[in-house]
Design an enzyme around this catalytic site. Structure first.
Site, PDB file in Angstrom:
ATOM      1  N   HIS A 255       0.846  -1.195   0.000  1.00 37.75           N
ATOM      2  CA  HIS A 255       0.000   0.000   0.000  1.00 37.75           C
ATOM      3  C   HIS A 255       0.883   1.248   0.000  1.00 37.75           C
ATOM      4  CE1 HIS A 255      -3.480  -2.538   1.776  1.00 37.75           C
ATOM      5  NE2 HIS A 255      -3.535  -2.496   0.448  1.00 37.75           N
TER       6      HIS A 255
ATOM      7  N   HIS B  40       2.784  -3.690   6.893  1.00 36.79           N
ATOM      8  CA  HIS B  40       1.810  -2.623   6.629  1.00 36.79           C
ATOM      9  C   HIS B  40       1.846  -1.615   7.779  1.00 36.79           C
ATOM     10  CE1 HIS B  40      -0.528  -4.393   3.206  1.00 36.79           C
ATOM     11  NE2 HIS B  40       0.032  -5.504   3.666  1.00 36.79           N
TER      12      HIS B  40
ATOM     13  N   GLU C 232       1.977   3.664   2.984  1.00 39.35           N
ATOM     14  CA  GLU C 232       2.481   3.057   4.222  1.00 39.35           C
ATOM     15  C   GLU C 232       4.011   3.074   4.226  1.00 39.35           C
ATOM     16  OE1 GLU C 232       0.238  -0.610   4.568  1.00 39.35           O
ATOM     17  OE2 GLU C 232      -1.650   0.486   4.326  1.00 39.35           O
TER      18      GLU C 232
ATOM     19  N   GLU D  14       1.132  -4.899  11.242  1.00 35.71           N
ATOM     20  CA  GLU D  14       0.642  -3.521  11.131  1.00 35.71           C
ATOM     21  C   GLU D  14       1.473  -2.686  12.094  1.00 35.71           C
ATOM     22  OE1 GLU D  14      -1.510  -2.191   9.154  1.00 35.71           O
ATOM     23  OE2 GLU D  14      -2.469  -3.947   8.257  1.00 35.71           O
TER      24      GLU D  14
END
Length: 423
Positions: A164, A299, A167, A372
């Site tokens: 992404h 991420h 990020e 994350e």
């Protein structure tokens, strides 16, 4: 498809501020949403089933609170949500987006760093181009191993960064690992032993078109997808982490609308970069056996360690036995002890489909996790924390990553099943 309800134990793991996971669109720090889209809040939402129902309308869930969600959606989406009984109200961001932070690494700078690492450590680091992005940028993998020019029969570990675009902290994580595993070789006994006993692959930025676009304006652009045009639509880009070829589009966990920020593409692996990474992973199959035993897909944000599956609430399926699930959970929890993240199954948040998480396991048999990274909530900067946190938040993951490398010889060792699976 029938889904068993998640256990109360696993549901209770969802933090109050889990942020956008690998799924959301815009953090509360956004200036604006995509054209035609707005940022909204829905109160009274507490369960994964409710969040999945909301996500299935095509909106992106940006942030999960204890009893609310932030979403990005269009006015048409709001009408559909209203018909389902979810009343959304406009949400005003607490802060506006700043100019791109020069402390973050651009793609040309990243390539220079990679070249320098390989030049400084020619015996243990090598660079290869495994494909090209839609706009023609080299997609680069760095191999780190003691006998780097030889394909040896050793456990291989894969680190994927920046599916992404916005990020950017994940690229800094790749830079940190590049230095950790090369500069530490011959200096730190544990790192030396791991580099001697593993073949480590770092893919430092698999969406360079998107990340360069995100950094190119006067402010961060909040761009998530790649930059590939969609036939028959003026909308640009596919969400790479909805484009993988396992249960693609199966379960309401992605958007079929090219304008949607979770758009899954018109076919599995239709995104140029996803096809290139998937081919790279398939290329690690030697004599019918996948050499990669473990992987992390990095991420931001929410400080979570997630494991498969995302497409179902069930722990076990035809593609995941109880022992395989227990291995993922035990490793996830073991790594989370080191970095303070919250460990849980991906679908404990809400259903997603077409993710690399699910594909790496179900298609390739690779024990794998999504990290994350920082921050835990939008108040820490969402997708755009200040670059002053880079050193602290990348080094924070050192021990957790080394723990995965420790177990890469046989991940099932963590539940005492090494004889059954690795004998």
């Amino acid at each position: 498809m029938h889904h068993a309800s998640p256990s109360p134990f696993r549901r209770s793991l969802v933090p109050v501020a889990v942020g956008a996971l690998l799924l959301g669109t815009l953090a509360t720090g956004s200036a604006t949403a995509e054209p035609g889209y707005g940022l909204y809040e829905i109160d009274g939402v507490t369960t994964p089933e409710e969040r999945s129902e909301i996500a299935a309308t095509g909106v992106a869930i940006d942030h999960v609170g204890e009893d609310s969600v932030l979403i990005t959606g269009s006015t048409e989406d709001l009408d559909e949500l209203d018909s389902l009984g979810y009343a959304a109200r406009a949400f005003e961001p607490a802060r506006t987006l700043a100019s791109p932070d020069p402390g973050y690494t651009t793609y040309p700078e990243l390539l220079e760093i990679i070249d320098q690492v390989v030049t400084d450590h020619p015996g243990i680091a090598a660079r290869e181009v495994f494909g090209r992005s839609h706009e023609g940028r080299d997609l680069v993998a760095v191999k780190i191993s003691d006998n780097v020019t030889v394909d040896e029969d050793r456990p291989e570990v894969l680190f994927v960064h920046s599916q992404h675009a916005r990020e950017h902290l994940t690229v800094e994580m790749a830079v940190y690992l590049l230095h950790l595993l090369t500069d530490g070789y011959g200096e730190e006994p544990r790192i030396t032993e791991l580099v001697d006993g593993r073949e480590i692959w770092i893919l430092p930025n698999v969406n360079p078109d998107g990340s360069e676009y995100d950094m190119a304006g006067d402010t961060w652009r909040n761009w998530r997808k790649n930059r590939q045009p969609n036939e028959g639509s003026s909308a640009i880009g596919t969400d790479m982490n909805r484009n993988w070829a396992y249960n693609w589009g199966c379960c309401g966990g992605s958007s079929g609308n090219p304008s949607g920020t979770t758009y899954r593409g018109d076919a599995p692996e239709s995104a140029t970069e996803v096809k290139a990474v998937a081919d790279f992973v398939r290329g690690r199959v030697v004599d019918g056996e996948q050499q990669i035993t473990a992987a992390i897909d990095f991420h931001t944000y929410s400080e979570l360690i997630l494991w498969p599956f995302g497409h179902t609430y069930d722990e076990t399926t035809g593609a995941m036995t109880q022992e395989e699930y227990d291995t993922h959970r035990a490793l996830g929890e073991y790594m989370a002890e080191a970095n303070g993240y919250t460990p849980q199954q991906s679908s404990d948040l809400y259903i997603t489909d077409g993710s690399i998480n699910d594909w790496l396991w179900a298609d390739q048999g690779i024990v794998n996790f999504t990290y994350e990274m920082y921050p835990r909530s939008a108040s820490g900067g969402g997708f755009y924390p200040p670059s002053s946190v880079i050193e602290r938040e990348t080094s924070r993951n050192e021990e957790a990553v080394l723990r995965l490398l420790d177990y890469a010889d046989c991940p099932y060792r963590i539940i005492g099943e090494q004889d059954a699976y690795c004998g």
